[in-house]
Write a protein that holds these residues in place. Structure first.
Motif, short mmCIF file in Angstrom:
data_model
loop_
_atom_site.label_atom_id
_atom_site.label_comp_id
_atom_site.label_asym_id
_atom_site.label_seq_id
_atom_site.Cartn_x
_atom_site.Cartn_y
_atom_site.Cartn_z
N THR A 197 0.82 -1.20 0.00
CA THR A 197 0.00 0.00 0.00
C THR A 197 0.86 1.26 0.00
OG1 THR A 197 -0.19 -0.09 2.41
CG2 THR A 197 -1.98 -1.07 1.12
N SER A 198 2.00 1.20 0.71
CA SER A 198 2.87 2.38 0.72
C SER A 198 3.47 2.64 -0.66
CB SER A 198 3.97 2.24 1.77
OG SER A 198 4.86 1.21 1.42
N VAL A 199 3.75 1.57 -1.40
CA VAL A 199 4.26 1.74 -2.76
C VAL A 199 3.21 2.43 -3.62
CG1 VAL A 199 4.91 0.48 -4.84
CG2 VAL A 199 5.88 -0.18 -2.65
N HIS A 200 1.94 1.99 -3.48
CA HIS A 200 0.87 2.61 -4.27
C HIS A 200 0.72 4.07 -3.88
CE1 HIS A 200 0.01 -1.32 -5.72
NE2 HIS A 200 -0.57 -1.74 -4.61
N HIS A 201 0.76 4.36 -2.58
CA HIS A 201 0.61 5.74 -2.13
C HIS A 201 1.79 6.60 -2.59
CE1 HIS A 201 -3.01 5.10 0.11
NE2 HIS A 201 -2.45 4.14 0.85
N THR A 204 1.07 5.09 -20.00
CA THR A 204 1.51 3.75 -19.59
C THR A 204 1.63 3.65 -18.07
OG1 THR A 204 3.82 4.36 -19.88
CG2 THR A 204 2.72 3.27 -21.74
N GLU A 205 2.09 4.71 -17.41
CA GLU A 205 2.19 4.70 -15.95
C GLU A 205 0.80 4.64 -15.31
OE1 GLU A 205 6.30 7.10 -14.98
OE2 GLU A 205 4.51 8.28 -15.53
N LEU A 217 -3.31 1.43 -12.64
CA LEU A 217 -4.67 0.90 -12.69
C LEU A 217 -4.68 -0.62 -12.65
CD1 LEU A 217 -7.66 1.58 -12.96
CD2 LEU A 217 -7.37 1.48 -15.44
N MET A 218 -3.75 -1.25 -13.37
CA MET A 218 -3.67 -2.71 -13.37
C MET A 218 -3.34 -3.26 -11.98
SD MET A 218 -4.63 -3.63 -16.29
CE MET A 218 -4.26 -5.36 -16.19
N VAL A 219 -2.44 -2.57 -11.27
CA VAL A 219 -2.08 -2.99 -9.91
C VAL A 219 -3.30 -2.88 -9.00
CG1 VAL A 219 -0.70 -2.37 -7.88
CG2 VAL A 219 0.37 -2.49 -10.13
N LEU A 220 -4.03 -1.80 -9.10
CA LEU A 220 -5.22 -1.60 -8.28
C LEU A 220 -6.31 -2.63 -8.60
CD1 LEU A 220 -5.44 2.30 -8.30
CD2 LEU A 220 -4.74 0.82 -6.40
#
Length: 179
Positions: free
Chosen positions: A83-87, A102-103, A108-111
């Motif tokens: 979660t910290s990586v996503h934040h 692309t980013e 979005l794919m990770v979420l």
């Protein structure tokens, strides 16, 4: 909350017992509970997950509790890291350069992947899914007993059948005289 994983450990000594059951009872809540509890009592169900079949049999409960606590800590740390990586990715977009397409797609794919994993885990833990797995294991146990019984009958028939009559003895002298 992860569901416990269990496996069927069918034991030969209970085959006859399972052949005598009324298989229709597995489709009622009371019958399902009775059959499942019988399998757990007979130790034909082994648990290998978050829960144990016999917590009272624990010889070193404090040691296993500490082990479980360390496993829980590791899981929480992994979740916090993900979660910290996503934040951190999203925060860098707030104050830094705007992400390209692309980013955004990668994020979005990770979420979406996280959401699918969570949904699948929740779907597996519903009461209906648990009962379905229990029914399937009970039906598998019955099928194991039935196939073992059929193999046993086949074996008995083979050994009880009268021996075949010996092949007729050919009289070589008589056969030689005819030709």
């Amino acid at each position: 909350m992860p569901t416990p994983y269990f496996t069927l450990d069918a034991q030969l000594r209970f085959h006859d017992k399972w052949l005598k059951i009324d298989l229709q009872r597995v489709f009622s809540a009371e019958g399902l509970s009775e059959m499942w509890n019988e399998m757990v009592k007979d130790e034909e169900i082994t648990f290998n997950g978050e829960e144990s079949a016999h917590p009272e049999d624990c010889t070193d409960c404090f040691g296993t509790q500490k082990k479980d606590e360390s496993n829980d800590k590791e899981k929480k740390e992994e979740e916090e890291v993900s979660t910290s990586v996503h934040h951190s990715i999203i925060e860098t977009w707030d104050w830094g350069r705007q992400p390209d397409e692309t980013e955004l797609k990668d994020c979005l794919m990770v979420l979406v992947d996280d959401q699918q994993k969570l949904s699948a885990q929740m779907a597996k833990s519903t009461l209906s899914a648990l009962r379905l797995r229990q029914r399937l294991v009970i039906l598998e146990r019955y099928l194991i007993s039935l196939s073992h019984s059929m193999m046993e009958e086949k074996y008995k028939v083979r050994w009880k059948s009268p021996p075949s009559p010996p092949p007729p003895i050919v009289d070589n002298k008589r056969y030689a005289l005819i030709h």
